[in-house]
Design a protein around this motif. Structure first.
Motif, PDB file in Angstrom:
ATOM      1  N   ARG A 190      -5.412  10.360   1.108  1.00 44.10           N
ATOM      2  CA  ARG A 190      -6.114   9.410   0.251  1.00 44.10           C
ATOM      3  C   ARG A 190      -6.797   8.473   0.215  1.00 44.10           C
ATOM      4  NH1 ARG A 190      -2.654   5.225  -2.719  1.00 44.10           N
ATOM      5  NH2 ARG A 190      -4.149   6.130  -4.517  1.00 44.10           N
ATOM      6  N   GLU A 191      -7.275   7.911   2.019  1.00 42.69           N
ATOM      7  CA  GLU A 191      -7.209   7.094   2.543  1.00 42.69           C
ATOM      8  C   GLU A 191      -8.834   7.358   2.891  1.00 42.69           C
ATOM      9  OE1 GLU A 191      -7.761   5.991   6.873  1.00 42.69           O
ATOM     10  OE2 GLU A 191      -6.304   4.405   6.486  1.00 42.69           O
ATOM     11  N   ARG A 193       0.661  -1.069  -0.046  1.00 45.30           N
ATOM     12  CA  ARG A 193       0.572   0.055  -0.518  1.00 45.30           C
ATOM     13  C   ARG A 193       0.807   1.135  -0.345  1.00 45.30           C
ATOM     14  NH1 ARG A 193      -5.518  -0.848   1.542  1.00 45.30           N
ATOM     15  NH2 ARG A 193      -5.707  -2.897   2.379  1.00 45.30           N
ATOM     16  N   HIS A 250       0.023   2.837   7.331  1.00 37.59           N
ATOM     17  CA  HIS A 250      -1.189   1.741   6.981  1.00 37.59           C
ATOM     18  C   HIS A 250      -0.810   0.969   8.030  1.00 37.59           C
ATOM     19  CE1 HIS A 250      -2.849   3.093   2.917  1.00 37.59           C
ATOM     20  NE2 HIS A 250      -1.916   3.707   2.876  1.00 37.59           N
ATOM     21  N   HIS A 307       4.967   6.355   4.189  1.00 36.33           N
ATOM     22  CA  HIS A 307       3.693   5.658   3.556  1.00 36.33           C
ATOM     23  C   HIS A 307       3.317   4.347   4.291  1.00 36.33           C
ATOM     24  CE1 HIS A 307       3.314   8.888   1.279  1.00 36.33           C
ATOM     25  NE2 HIS A 307       3.908   8.811   0.603  1.00 36.33           N
ATOM     26  N   ALA A 340      -4.645  14.505  -2.550  1.00 42.02           N
ATOM     27  CA  ALA A 340      -3.284  14.253  -2.273  1.00 42.02           C
ATOM     28  C   ALA A 340      -2.040  14.548  -3.695  1.00 42.02           C
ATOM     29  CB  ALA A 340      -3.196  13.136  -1.795  1.00 42.02           C
ATOM     30  N   GLU A 396       2.186   1.724  -3.355  1.00 39.60           N
ATOM     31  CA  GLU A 396       0.773   2.621  -4.281  1.00 39.60           C
ATOM     32  C   GLU A 396       0.668   4.199  -4.227  1.00 39.60           C
ATOM     33  OE1 GLU A 396      -0.711   0.570  -6.604  1.00 39.60           O
ATOM     34  OE2 GLU A 396       0.190  -0.304  -6.341  1.00 39.60           O
ATOM     35  N   ASP A 397       0.491   4.446  -2.895  1.00 39.99           N
ATOM     36  CA  ASP A 397       0.442   5.495  -1.803  1.00 39.99           C
ATOM     37  C   ASP A 397       1.763   6.169  -3.367  1.00 39.99           C
ATOM     38  OD1 ASP A 397      -1.661   5.272  -1.266  1.00 39.99           O
ATOM     39  OD2 ASP A 397      -0.300   5.447   0.990  1.00 39.99           O
ATOM     40  N   SER A 444      -1.101   9.760   2.614  1.00 43.11           N
ATOM     41  CA  SER A 444      -1.745   8.316   2.964  1.00 43.11           C
ATOM     42  C   SER A 444      -2.946   8.807   3.994  1.00 43.11           C
ATOM     43  CB  SER A 444      -0.681   7.373   3.563  1.00 43.11           C
ATOM     44  OG  SER A 444       0.178   7.357   2.987  1.00 43.11           O
TER      45      SER A 444
END
Length: 299
Positions: free
Chosen positions: A99-100, A35, A258, A254, A105, A38-39, A96
């Motif tokens: 985006r969550e 994750r 997570h 990031h 962002a 991906e961020d 992050s």
């Protein structure tokens, strides 16, 4: 008489005091890294903005130690990135988090962490980590002086010969790594989820550190594996003159957010966020001031 504000304060304090800690499996670490990657891919521009300082600093430190013949400090300084990294990644946690939540962002949003209600607490813990870093460098220097004295190395070949071909050098490796491990362990225990928690829950330094300690105590194997992953990635990123850190550091930053989400249950009574001001118009001539919250034009 209780006010709505005092009720929210009591609820927020209760949720900060004892958040529910989850079990973190080894596969969760891989998912957190995935994750984080991906961020990083979604907002890659911030790497230059926030993390290029590390390669520049690394090269500068390398030149400094060569010029002043204090080569023994090069490795401790480089290893110290692991101690202060959690604080340096504050902006990455914010990206992050945005985006969550499905919010916009971009690079400049990383600086909105400066206006977070708990930024003072983050700064306090960051100062503690910086102090830990300074003590570590002083301890590493004391170990080297205790074994080799104050005579400087004549150059890299002489220094390498001292370290790898003498009894004192082997002892330096064992003792230095052992002491460095203790410093890294302390930093991991007090900061593994502290900064994300302060950003997410507006927690105090004490509450955040206590939660980090609880996470480590409940998941010792997974947290030990996380520490090894961080150390290994930092070593890999440091090999090509620290240039790899421009990727490694943001991904780890990031991923730490997570990891926090996997280790700590969401707050059932999240603190109310102040509305974000509109971005307004920004001009190229004002870069990089236009990236800062106070440097943006009003619409």
């Amino acid at each position: 008489m209780a006010t709505p504000y005092s009720d929210r304060l009591v609820q927020s304090t209760a949720s900060i005091a004892a958040p529910v800690i989850r079990d973190v499996r080894l596969r969760d670490l891989g998912d957190a890294l995935s994750r984080g990657w991906e961020d990083f891919k979604a907002v890659p521009s911030h790497a230059l903005l926030l993390c290029v300082i590390y390669p520049v600093l690394g090269v500068a430190l390398f030149r400094l130690v060569i010029g002043y013949s204090v080569l023994p400090l090069l490795f401790p300084l480089a290893a110290g990135f692991a101690l202060i990294g959690p604080f340096a990644a504050l902006g990455l946690y914010e990206l992050s988090r945005r985006r969550e939540r499905g919010e916009e962002a971009s690079a400049w949003h990383a600086f909105s962490v400066l206006s977070a209600p708990s930024f003072g607490a983050m700064l306090g813990l960051g100062t503690l980590l910086l102090t830990l870093f300074v003590i570590w460098v002083a301890a590493a220097n004391a170990i080297y002086v205790g074994l080799f004295g104050y005579a400087p190395a004549a150059g890299i070949p002489d220094f390498a010969s001292r370290i790898f071909t003498t009894r004192e050098g082997l002892l330096l490796i064992v003792v230095g790594c052992g002491v460095g491990f203790l410093f890294a362990l302390v930093a991991l225990c007090i900061s593994v989820v502290s900064f994300p928690m302060m950003l997410d829950r507006h927690a105090t330094v004490a509450a955040a550190i206590y939660t980090s300690l609880r996470v480590v105590a409940k998941n010792p194997v997974s947290m030990a594996a996380w520490g090894l992953i961080v150390a290994a990635l930092l070593v890999i990123g440091s090999v090509p003159l620290f240039l790899g850190l421009t990727v490694v550091l943001p991904v780890l930053g990031h991923a730490t957010w997570h990891l926090y989400r996997k280790a700590v249950e969401p707050d059932p009574n999240p603190p109310r966020e102040r509305p974000h001001p509109p971005k307004g118009r920004r001009y190229a001539a004002e870069f990089p001031i236009s990236l800062l919250p106070w440097g943006r034009h009003k619409p």
